[in-house]
Motif scaffolding. Structure first.
Motif, short mmCIF file in Angstrom:
data_model
loop_
_atom_site.label_atom_id
_atom_site.label_comp_id
_atom_site.label_asym_id
_atom_site.label_seq_id
_atom_site.Cartn_x
_atom_site.Cartn_y
_atom_site.Cartn_z
N SER A 112 0.88 -1.18 0.00
CA SER A 112 0.00 0.00 0.00
C SER A 112 0.90 1.22 0.00
CB SER A 112 -0.90 -0.01 1.23
OG SER A 112 -1.68 -1.16 1.26
N TYR A 113 1.20 1.73 -1.18
CA TYR A 113 2.17 2.81 -1.31
C TYR A 113 1.48 4.18 -1.25
CZ TYR A 113 6.74 4.67 -2.13
OH TYR A 113 7.94 5.31 -1.95
N TYR A 114 1.02 4.51 -0.07
CA TYR A 114 0.44 5.83 0.20
C TYR A 114 0.67 6.13 1.66
CZ TYR A 114 -3.50 2.91 1.73
OH TYR A 114 -4.27 1.96 2.33
N ASP A 115 1.01 7.39 1.95
CA ASP A 115 1.30 7.75 3.34
C ASP A 115 0.32 8.77 3.91
OD1 ASP A 115 2.21 9.84 1.80
OD2 ASP A 115 4.17 9.99 2.75
N ILE A 116 -0.74 9.06 3.18
CA ILE A 116 -1.82 9.93 3.66
C ILE A 116 -3.11 9.12 3.60
CG2 ILE A 116 -3.15 12.02 3.21
CD1 ILE A 116 -0.59 13.25 2.11
N THR A 138 2.32 5.88 8.87
CA THR A 138 1.40 7.00 9.09
C THR A 138 -0.06 6.62 8.87
OG1 THR A 138 1.75 7.69 6.80
CG2 THR A 138 3.11 8.75 8.48
N ILE A 139 -0.29 5.44 8.33
CA ILE A 139 -1.65 4.95 8.08
C ILE A 139 -2.11 4.15 9.29
CG2 ILE A 139 -3.05 3.58 6.47
CD1 ILE A 139 -1.80 6.14 5.29
N ASP A 140 -3.41 4.04 9.46
CA ASP A 140 -4.00 3.31 10.58
C ASP A 140 -3.30 1.96 10.77
OD1 ASP A 140 -5.71 1.77 12.27
OD2 ASP A 140 -7.37 3.10 11.75
N LYS A 141 -2.87 1.69 11.97
CA LYS A 141 -2.06 0.50 12.29
C LYS A 141 -2.79 -0.81 12.08
CE LYS A 141 1.03 3.38 13.88
NZ LYS A 141 1.34 4.35 12.90
N ARG A 142 -4.11 -0.80 12.04
CA ARG A 142 -4.88 -2.03 11.91
C ARG A 142 -5.00 -2.51 10.47
NH1 ARG A 142 -9.89 0.54 14.88
NH2 ARG A 142 -9.17 2.18 13.51
N ILE A 143 -4.63 -1.69 9.51
CA ILE A 143 -4.88 -2.02 8.11
C ILE A 143 -3.77 -2.87 7.48
CG2 ILE A 143 -3.86 -0.06 6.90
CD1 ILE A 143 -6.67 0.19 5.55
N ASN A 144 -2.54 -2.77 8.00
CA ASN A 144 -1.41 -3.51 7.44
C ASN A 144 -0.81 -4.46 8.47
OD1 ASN A 144 -1.26 -2.22 4.81
ND2 ASN A 144 -0.58 -0.41 5.91
N ASP A 149 8.53 3.05 8.48
CA ASP A 149 8.50 4.45 8.92
C ASP A 149 9.36 5.32 8.00
OD1 ASP A 149 7.97 6.70 10.39
OD2 ASP A 149 9.46 6.26 11.93
N THR A 150 8.76 5.79 6.93
CA THR A 150 9.38 6.73 6.00
C THR A 150 8.24 7.45 5.29
OG1 THR A 150 10.98 6.98 4.20
CG2 THR A 150 9.58 5.04 4.13
N ASN A 151 8.54 8.24 4.27
CA ASN A 151 7.47 8.87 3.52
C ASN A 151 7.51 8.41 2.07
OD1 ASN A 151 9.61 10.34 2.56
ND2 ASN A 151 9.04 12.24 3.56
N ALA A 152 6.49 8.70 1.31
CA ALA A 152 6.35 8.17 -0.05
C ALA A 152 7.41 8.70 -1.01
CB ALA A 152 4.95 8.49 -0.59
#
Length: 172
Positions: A112-116, A138-144, A149-152
């Protein structure tokens, strides 16, 4: 535009409610089939990201890519299957056949290559039948299952860390 913001809020609320019942059952299988969801709103180096994944041992034939755009115009030249807010109903249902096929595919790894947090991206990630999901912290911890920990914009760091941890986990 205003309606898209309301739809974003409403669908995100639906996704977060569904995340309360998420069951994370990651498997120990080796990764062969990879799904890649990219938010094209902020990240434009799709080819470079794909090349880095290929250079680190993944095969292009085994990678499926889907791209999210805020708005898709009729005269846009799309190199990958794309979806937008237009393809998502107010109740969070997906109306795009390419996206439904992507969701139904059982990937060994979903990146999932999105950080917003955007409701459409989160909905596709949540509904995906992938066995192991990787994304940004940065995305909700339950989804992955696993978060980096970096940015796109730092796709080199993301891919390096991803490959390093996949090797540690004996997934590649």
């Amino acid at each position: 535009m205003f309606l898209n913001n309301i739809k974003e809020f409403w669908v995100k609320k639906i996704v977060k409610k569904k995340l309360l019942n998420v069951n994370h059952l990651a498997t120990n299988s080796v990764i062969t089939k990879v799904g890649l969801i990219i938010d094209e709103t902020y990240f434009f180096d799709k080819k470079e990201l794909l090349n880095q994944l290929i250079n680190n041992g993944l095969f292009l034939d085994n990678i499926s890519v889907i791209v999210f755009r805020n708005v898709i115009k009729k005269n846009d030249n799309l190199e990958f299957p794309s979806f937008s807010y237009h393809d998502i109903s107010w109740s969070g249902l997906i109306n795009n056949k390419e996206v439904i096929d992507f969701i139904e595919t059982e990937f060994d790894l979903l990146i999932s290559y999105y950080d917003i947090e955007k409701a459409g991206l989160m909905q596709v990630t949540n509904l995906s039948k992938a066995r192991f999901k990787v994304g940004f912290s940065t995305i909700d911890k339950r989804i992955n299952h696993f978060m980096i920990d970096t940015n796109a914009e730092n796709h080199e760091i993301f891919v390096t860390e991803l490959i390093k941890y996949l090797k540690i986990l004996n997934k590649i």
